[in-house]
Design a protein around this motif. Structure first.
Motif, PDB file in Angstrom:
ATOM      1  N   UNK A   1     -54.205  62.688  42.556  1.00  0.00           N
ATOM      2  CA  UNK A   1     -54.970  63.705  41.771  1.00  0.00           C
ATOM      3  C   UNK A   1     -55.310  64.898  42.868  1.00  0.00           C
ATOM      4  N   UNK A   2     -55.565  64.409  44.028  1.00  0.00           N
ATOM      5  CA  UNK A   2     -56.054  65.209  45.140  1.00  0.00           C
ATOM      6  C   UNK A   2     -54.623  66.124  45.421  1.00  0.00           C
ATOM      7  N   UNK A   3     -53.822  65.568  45.523  1.00  0.00           N
ATOM      8  CA  UNK A   3     -52.750  66.417  46.118  1.00  0.00           C
ATOM      9  C   UNK A   3     -52.094  67.560  45.031  1.00  0.00           C
ATOM     10  N   UNK A   4     -52.183  67.177  43.683  1.00  0.00           N
ATOM     11  CA  UNK A   4     -51.804  68.169  42.908  1.00  0.00           C
ATOM     12  C   UNK A   4     -52.662  67.952  41.330  1.00  0.00           C
ATOM     13  N   UNK A   5     -52.801  69.125  40.813  1.00  0.00           N
ATOM     14  CA  UNK A   5     -53.267  69.184  39.539  1.00  0.00           C
ATOM     15  C   UNK A   5     -52.483  68.636  38.383  1.00  0.00           C
ATOM     16  N   UNK A   6     -53.432  68.044  37.367  1.00  0.00           N
ATOM     17  CA  UNK A   6     -52.546  67.470  36.170  1.00  0.00           C
ATOM     18  C   UNK A   6     -53.085  68.086  35.180  1.00  0.00           C
ATOM     19  N   UNK A   7     -52.282  68.281  34.029  1.00  0.00           N
ATOM     20  CA  UNK A   7     -52.878  68.714  32.879  1.00  0.00           C
ATOM     21  C   UNK A   7     -53.396  67.830  31.935  1.00  0.00           C
ATOM     22  N   UNK A   8     -52.794  66.546  32.058  1.00  0.00           N
ATOM     23  CA  UNK A   8     -53.399  65.372  31.093  1.00  0.00           C
ATOM     24  C   UNK A   8     -53.154  64.218  31.849  1.00  0.00           C
ATOM     25  N   UNK A   9     -53.565  63.014  31.247  1.00  0.00           N
ATOM     26  CA  UNK A   9     -53.301  61.714  32.373  1.00  0.00           C
ATOM     27  C   UNK A   9     -53.032  60.717  30.988  1.00  0.00           C
ATOM     28  N   UNK A  10     -52.524  59.618  31.335  1.00  0.00           N
ATOM     29  CA  UNK A  10     -52.489  58.504  30.528  1.00  0.00           C
ATOM     30  C   UNK A  10     -52.766  57.182  31.292  1.00  0.00           C
ATOM     31  N   UNK A  11     -53.871  56.590  30.871  1.00  0.00           N
ATOM     32  CA  UNK A  11     -54.363  55.285  31.846  1.00  0.00           C
ATOM     33  C   UNK A  11     -54.222  53.958  31.064  1.00  0.00           C
TER      34      UNK A  11
END
Length: 188
Positions: free
Chosen positions: A40-50
């Motif tokens: 997450x530091x390297x690139x932005x995400x629009x959403x996540x699933x954990x």
């Protein structure tokens, strides 16, 4: 649209990835919370699933962190007791909680809701930026009018016309003209 998937087993990762692929969302897959934080530091995400119950933490702290870092929503999946315990806290940061076992359709629906919400939030952020910029322009222009009125004895209407004419003649924004006037007649 890009998503971050965090699940500890290859089977879980594949199942979650299939649903996101069906929703036409590209995904990056991580096995641990630490790996997900680095990604997450390297690139932005629009959403996540954990998928909760990771090897290095439960996953609810990760969900809270990711929602704050990327200002995006996500899905947190866990067994009933844990999902229920964190549901309110996660909902407050834009994370949908699903209880295992889940169906592909319930995950798909949650992901689509987040996608729509993300688009709406992006639209509102753009509008907010535009309005903030206009407000900032108005502040400079108003200060410049006051400076012209004090220094040159112009009326407000004359000061306004002066700024408008300068802007058109120089082919620059009214804000640029206002800043130049302020540099001339007062310290910004």
């Amino acid at each position: 649209m890009d998503a971050l998937i965090v699940a500890s087993t290859a089977k879980q990762q594949h199942a979650l990835s299939d649903v996101l692929h069906t929703a036409k969302i590209d995904s990056v897959i991580c096995s641990t919370a630490a790996e997900a934080r680095r990604a997450s530091i390297c690139r932005p995400f629009d959403l996540f699933v954990i998928n909760g119950g990771l090897s290095d933490e439960d996953g609810h702290d990760l969900a809270t962190d990711l929602a704050g870092i990327h200002d995006c929503g996500g899905v947190y999946i866990d067994e009933f007791a844990k999902a229920d315990m964190f549901e309110d806290d996660l909902a407050n940061v834009g994370v949908i909680t699903l209880v295992r076992p889940i169906t592909k359709s319930s995950l798909y629906d949650a992901v689509r809701m987040l996608s729509v919400a993300n688009l709406r939030v992006a639209s509102l952020k753009k509008k907010n930026y535009e309005l903030s910029s206009k407000l900032e322009d108005m502040k400079y222009i108003t200060r410049a009018k006051i400076a012209l009125m004090r220094s040159l004895g112009l009326t407000e209407e004359q000061a306004h016309k002066y700024i408008e004419k300068k802007s058109m003649d120089m082919r620059v924004s009214r804000r640029k003209v206002a800043i130049d006037i302020l540099k001339t007649y007062e310290a910004i």
